[in-house]
Write a protein that holds these residues in place. Sequence first.
Motif, PDB file in Angstrom:
ATOM      1  N   MET A   1       0.819  -1.207   0.000  1.00  0.00           N
ATOM      2  CA  MET A   1       0.000   0.000   0.000  1.00  0.00           C
ATOM      3  C   MET A   1       0.857   1.263   0.000  1.00  0.00           C
ATOM      4  N   SER A   2       2.000   1.228   0.667  1.00  0.00           N
ATOM      5  CA  SER A   2       2.878   2.412   0.688  1.00  0.00           C
ATOM      6  C   SER A   2       3.542   2.634  -0.666  1.00  0.00           C
ATOM      7  N   GLU A   3       3.782   1.550  -1.426  1.00  0.00           N
ATOM      8  CA  GLU A   3       4.382   1.662  -2.757  1.00  0.00           C
ATOM      9  C   GLU A   3       3.357   2.063  -3.809  1.00  0.00           C
ATOM     10  N   ARG A   4       2.166   1.594  -3.668  1.00  0.00           N
ATOM     11  CA  ARG A   4       1.130   1.774  -4.682  1.00  0.00           C
ATOM     12  C   ARG A   4       0.432   3.098  -4.453  1.00  0.00           C
ATOM     13  N   ASP A   5       1.151   4.190  -4.712  1.00  0.00           N
ATOM     14  CA  ASP A   5       0.637   5.504  -4.354  1.00  0.00           C
ATOM     15  C   ASP A   5       0.159   6.303  -5.556  1.00  0.00           C
ATOM     16  N   ASN A   6       0.006   5.642  -6.695  1.00  0.00           N
ATOM     17  CA  ASN A   6      -0.381   6.376  -7.888  1.00  0.00           C
ATOM     18  C   ASN A   6      -1.827   6.115  -8.306  1.00  0.00           C
ATOM     19  N   ARG A   7      -2.596   5.443  -7.446  1.00  0.00           N
ATOM     20  CA  ARG A   7      -4.011   5.213  -7.739  1.00  0.00           C
ATOM     21  C   ARG A   7      -4.741   4.958  -6.422  1.00  0.00           C
ATOM     22  N   PRO A   8      -6.094   5.006  -6.413  1.00  0.00           N
ATOM     23  CA  PRO A   8      -6.831   4.757  -5.171  1.00  0.00           C
ATOM     24  C   PRO A   8      -6.494   3.402  -4.581  1.00  0.00           C
ATOM     25  N   THR A   9      -6.495   3.329  -3.258  1.00  0.00           N
ATOM     26  CA  THR A   9      -6.085   2.086  -2.593  1.00  0.00           C
ATOM     27  C   THR A   9      -7.198   1.553  -1.697  1.00  0.00           C
ATOM     28  N   PHE A  10      -8.358   1.305  -2.318  1.00  0.00           N
ATOM     29  CA  PHE A  10      -9.457   0.603  -1.654  1.00  0.00           C
ATOM     30  C   PHE A  10      -9.945   1.310  -0.384  1.00  0.00           C
ATOM     31  N   GLY A  11      -9.678   2.607  -0.263  1.00  0.00           N
ATOM     32  CA  GLY A  11     -10.229   3.359   0.843  1.00  0.00           C
ATOM     33  C   GLY A  11      -9.629   3.080   2.195  1.00  0.00           C
ATOM     34  N   VAL A  12      -8.402   2.544   2.264  1.00  0.00           N
ATOM     35  CA  VAL A  12      -7.811   2.232   3.563  1.00  0.00           C
ATOM     36  C   VAL A  12      -6.557   3.053   3.845  1.00  0.00           C
ATOM     37  N   ILE A  13      -6.263   4.064   3.019  1.00  0.00           N
ATOM     38  CA  ILE A  13      -5.100   4.918   3.237  1.00  0.00           C
ATOM     39  C   ILE A  13      -5.541   6.376   3.228  1.00  0.00           C
ATOM     40  N   ASP A  14      -5.076   7.153   4.205  1.00  0.00           N
ATOM     41  CA  ASP A  14      -5.419   8.571   4.239  1.00  0.00           C
ATOM     42  C   ASP A  14      -4.357   9.391   3.503  1.00  0.00           C
ATOM     43  N   ARG A  15      -4.510  10.704   3.517  1.00  0.00           N
ATOM     44  CA  ARG A  15      -3.625  11.579   2.742  1.00  0.00           C
ATOM     45  C   ARG A  15      -2.185  11.519   3.223  1.00  0.00           C
ATOM     46  N   GLU A  16      -1.982  11.162   4.464  1.00  0.00           N
ATOM     47  CA  GLU A  16      -0.630  11.060   5.016  1.00  0.00           C
ATOM     48  C   GLU A  16      -0.042   9.669   4.798  1.00  0.00           C
ATOM     49  N   ARG A  17      -0.710   8.854   4.007  1.00  0.00           N
ATOM     50  CA  ARG A  17      -0.264   7.503   3.682  1.00  0.00           C
ATOM     51  C   ARG A  17      -0.287   6.571   4.885  1.00  0.00           C
ATOM     52  N   ASN A  18      -1.137   6.874   5.854  1.00  0.00           N
ATOM     53  CA  ASN A  18      -1.317   5.977   6.988  1.00  0.00           C
ATOM     54  C   ASN A  18      -2.372   4.922   6.643  1.00  0.00           C
ATOM     55  N   ILE A  19      -2.101   3.684   7.013  1.00  0.00           N
ATOM     56  CA  ILE A  19      -3.000   2.587   6.684  1.00  0.00           C
ATOM     57  C   ILE A  19      -3.874   2.247   7.881  1.00  0.00           C
ATOM     58  N   ASP A  20      -5.187   2.230   7.667  1.00  0.00           N
ATOM     59  CA  ASP A  20      -6.135   1.813   8.692  1.00  0.00           C
ATOM     60  C   ASP A  20      -6.330   0.303   8.544  1.00  0.00           C
ATOM     61  N   TYR A  21      -5.465  -0.457   9.199  1.00  0.00           N
ATOM     62  CA  TYR A  21      -5.465  -1.907   9.022  1.00  0.00           C
ATOM     63  C   TYR A  21      -6.738  -2.542   9.570  1.00  0.00           C
ATOM     64  N   ASP A  22      -7.250  -2.009  10.675  1.00  0.00           N
ATOM     65  CA  ASP A  22      -8.487  -2.565  11.232  1.00  0.00           C
ATOM     66  C   ASP A  22      -9.640  -2.384  10.244  1.00  0.00           C
ATOM     67  N   ARG A  23      -9.675  -1.239   9.600  1.00  0.00           N
ATOM     68  CA  ARG A  23     -10.729  -1.024   8.599  1.00  0.00           C
ATOM     69  C   ARG A  23     -10.562  -1.985   7.435  1.00  0.00           C
ATOM     70  N   PHE A  24      -9.333  -2.174   7.011  1.00  0.00           N
ATOM     71  CA  PHE A  24      -9.053  -3.111   5.922  1.00  0.00           C
ATOM     72  C   PHE A  24      -9.567  -4.508   6.260  1.00  0.00           C
ATOM     73  N   LEU A  25      -9.311  -4.962   7.489  1.00  0.00           N
ATOM     74  CA  LEU A  25      -9.693  -6.314   7.883  1.00  0.00           C
ATOM     75  C   LEU A  25     -11.205  -6.519   7.899  1.00  0.00           C
ATOM     76  N   ASN A  26     -11.954  -5.428   8.002  1.00  0.00           N
ATOM     77  CA  ASN A  26     -13.410  -5.542   8.087  1.00  0.00           C
ATOM     78  C   ASN A  26     -14.119  -5.197   6.781  1.00  0.00           C
ATOM     79  N   MET A  27     -13.355  -5.038   5.700  1.00  0.00           N
ATOM     80  CA  MET A  27     -13.956  -4.744   4.411  1.00  0.00           C
ATOM     81  C   MET A  27     -14.583  -5.987   3.792  1.00  0.00           C
ATOM     82  N   ASP A  28     -15.569  -5.764   2.897  1.00  0.00           N
ATOM     83  CA  ASP A  28     -16.174  -6.871   2.168  1.00  0.00           C
ATOM     84  C   ASP A  28     -15.145  -7.642   1.351  1.00  0.00           C
ATOM     85  N   ASN A  29     -14.086  -6.948   0.922  1.00  0.00           N
ATOM     86  CA  ASN A  29     -13.112  -7.556   0.014  1.00  0.00           C
ATOM     87  C   ASN A  29     -11.989  -8.295   0.733  1.00  0.00           C
ATOM     88  N   THR A  30     -12.090  -8.454   2.043  1.00  0.00           N
ATOM     89  CA  THR A  30     -11.013  -9.050   2.820  1.00  0.00           C
ATOM     90  C   THR A  30     -11.433 -10.383   3.437  1.00  0.00           C
TER      91      THR A  30
END
Length: 354
Positions: A263-292
């Motif tokens: 996710m930190s490398e893939r910064d040139n397109r949207p990242t499934f709504g789990v990264i904010d503008r400061e490139r911080n990853i909300d891992y708990d949110r990721f784990l609770n997504m429909d796609n996970t």
Amino acid sequence: MAILGKDMTFGLFFLNSVAPWKTDAEELRDGLEQIKVADKLGFHSAWIAEHNARAYGVVSSTAVYLAAAAAQTSTIMLGSAVSRLPIHHPLQVAEDMALVDVISNGRLYLGVGKGYDPLEFEAYNFNFEDRHERYLESLDILTTALKNHKVTYSGKFFDIKDIPVYPRPVQPSGPPIFVMVSGNDASMINAAKQGHSFVLGGITNEDTKHKIDLYKTVALESGLSQEYVTDAVARSGKLLFCYVAETTEQAQEEYRQGLEWYMSERDNRPTFGVIDRERNIDYDRFLNMDNTLVGSPEKVIEDIKRYKEVTGLNNIILWMNIGGQPQKQVLKSMELFSEKVMPHFVENEQLAVK
């Protein structure tokens, strides 16, 4: 080749990312080993991504990598996800992919897309702004070339006059073509009108159901038969993040490092709504997504049941090796999925869906 059944099918997705703890050669060889093991474990398909100039995806030619995979497997379907049509000549794509179809004895799924990364276009001196029009022309030529012995075409970018195409693919009408679809309904509508199958990614289960219903409606209204539409949807699937360990806590911990690096490398397109503008990853949110689907076999089974209940889609493409996961962990996850998850959704011997 096979009768379509009600059983679910499970594929694997390969981006082949080179994280700091792996070399290019290690990652590429690990990926081929994973495909070889997947063939033995009963996975239905393996899908290879194509990129250039990016560490998060180092397979520059899906055809080359698929040919290598075809030579070491016997039953697993092999798909491109995707061949970026605007940066290739469509006749060469047709020739290369027909060659893969021959090597694999008719096990090729041909996923196509227009590309999204300006850097990849700049590297090859292609105009990024032309990609949509080039994609449409290329797809027309590719479709014709795989179904017919000769191609004649006149457009903005290509002028082809009665050119023969060799080798001919093993599959009589050419390998099935898949279009990658995310948030935009227009992509699904175009796929339905053209009669292509699809691979979904980055959308909720509810939106997945909406897009499948839309596809069926548009395809039938376009004059395609009910049988054809049923087969096209039966081949189609959705890309989901997946990792299985003995416990949910172990799975979530082991999957995290590779995901966060990717996710930190893939910064040139949207990242499934789990990264904010400061490139911080909300891992708990990721784990609770429909796609996970990350957890113990029991948790993953329940998550898949919910997915199937809402979407009605029988096929899932699993992204286990995200961000260069350690090889032993990926193989263990594959084995656990095959032994403890897959039997809950496959009552009979899996059949190749062609």
